[in-house]
Design an enzyme around this catalytic site. Sequence first.
Site, PDB file in Angstrom:
ATOM      1  N   ASP A 314      22.143   5.547  20.050  1.00 36.81           N
ATOM      2  CA  ASP A 314      21.681   4.637  18.998  1.00 36.81           C
ATOM      3  C   ASP A 314      22.895   3.831  18.548  1.00 36.81           C
ATOM      4  OD1 ASP A 314      20.337   3.564  16.553  1.00 36.81           O
ATOM      5  OD2 ASP A 314      18.817   5.066  17.011  1.00 36.81           O
ATOM      6  N   HIS A 348      22.896   1.020  20.508  1.00 38.27           N
ATOM      7  CA  HIS A 348      22.002  -0.041  20.034  1.00 38.27           C
ATOM      8  C   HIS A 348      22.801  -1.176  19.407  1.00 38.27           C
ATOM      9  CE1 HIS A 348      18.060   2.516  19.809  1.00 38.27           C
ATOM     10  NE2 HIS A 348      18.505   2.333  21.029  1.00 38.27           N
TER      11      HIS A 348
END
Length: 572
Positions: A314, A348
């Site tokens: 992430d 991300h």
Amino acid sequence: MKNLKSAILMGLVFEVLLLSCSAKTVKSAISNSSEITDSLAFINYFKVKMPIIKTPVFRKDTFDILKFGAKADGITLNTKSINDAIIACNKKGGGVVLISSGLWLTGPVELKSNVNLHLKRGAILLFTPDKSQYKLIEGNWEGKKAVRNQSPISGTNLENIAITGSGIIDGNGDVWRAVKKDKLTESQWKKLVASGGLLNADKRIWFPSDSYLKGDQTKDAGVIQPGKSLADYQDMKDFFRPNLMVLTNCKKVLLEDVTFQNSPAWGLHPLMCEDLTLKNLTVKNPWYAQNGDGVDIESCKNVMIEGSTFDVGDDGICIKSGRDEDGRKRGMPTENVIVRNNVVYHAHGGFVIGSEMSGGAKNLFVYKNSFIGTDIGLRFKTTRGRGGVVEKIYISDINMSDIAGEAILFDMYYMAKDPVPLAGEKADAPKVVLLPVTEETPQFKDFHIRNVVCNGAAKAIFIRGLPEINIQDIHFENIVIQSDKGVEISEASNVTFKNLSLLSTKTDHLIAVGNSKQISFNALKPLADFKTLLNLSGEKTSGVSISNSTIPAAKEKVTYSLGANSSSLTIK
């Protein structure tokens, strides 16, 4: 006068050394003239005063976990031995708790003040897959109070603590996580399903247990309801994945040289901490690791993140300050943060603010970082309901390559989805409506971004604000981006570009501006052919200007739509 100038310069150098170095590395830092030069150049250009971060100091007394009964056989559960060593060290006034080379299986480790947990090279601290060893606690998740499992490493209300050394801390995260089918190869997916667990209704998400699935299907599962105890959440226990390390309300913290990997949820989560140094770390999570952030700095003050490497599932390096009403009530911004000389691989976002930023963020100094293969490079995200003000953000000398989405993104419509849609997913644009300004309205303003180079991105720059409060006062300088698409700006005010070079090859218009005002491009340099230079849209669009840019027939390559007209544009 000459001596005075020299003294001032040496004072600046010493200040930079203090904010960047732990005690043992001050001597080597003095010889690193390039690092000093970079810091002084940053300070002088932006005219800012960066924080001095205090670092812990420890006694030399050493407490070897072997003397407390620990065994490096990968079978013995060493929870008691390790924690007994930490307690003994603390009671004797502090020092070093030593974990030597070997495979050490353990349950949760609780840090104490004045203790340096030191892992020698070759040491692997492996946290047990037995979830019963992690008790349910009242913790914090995504900026709100929530039921969680106890973190593998934790500490609360401590001072003068550290985790150091070249060893590895492994959270055994695979036994905790749900996994999406689209994030694995076919053979990986078949192997995972055959290992046990169960699938959701459409058979596209694997869950490790019935307990996890029940939590996933329960609205606000982790919210502690009035009149309920932790025992009432036991049937959903597996759902409350712990962060690998949580430090709450701690002061003078050092994390140096260690590898943190395979976290059940977020990797490193300092919460309401002060004087925090993260230096030369490696933080790793599988790319499919849901919520597998690298580090989330939440409501902290005086922070250094330096020389570290992140490759995670992430966001890589993330700034937070609480969520919605809980974050606003806490009222603790993340402030005085230096992020420099780091590398982020898969993530991300490389450097991220939000989306839980309800307490605000300010005085962030980010420079000399590289992002390679992240979904987004510089990622700033929030949504209505958060509130909070993010301001005084200074970013310089960022290198990026192979960015899957936007090189630079500001988005006030964050929807808690992967930034690059998976196969079969669709990311619809939100419906734009004007709402009243309240304490729940978030704000992004006063960003300064310069010296950015990006070789490969789906889109160069994306800015999407709110009609009731625009993203405002965003300043770019010396930006070179190779991307499929160019720049898109909506609901923004006072955004300036100086020396913007765009090599965008798959776009109808290089730049799109919608319902925005005072948007200026000074020395704009298109580096490839384009059909339309600029598309202006929306009745509110005004004060757009292009200057010092040699673009043949620029006026003929501008289009207008949705109420915008030629009076909104000036070309000099």
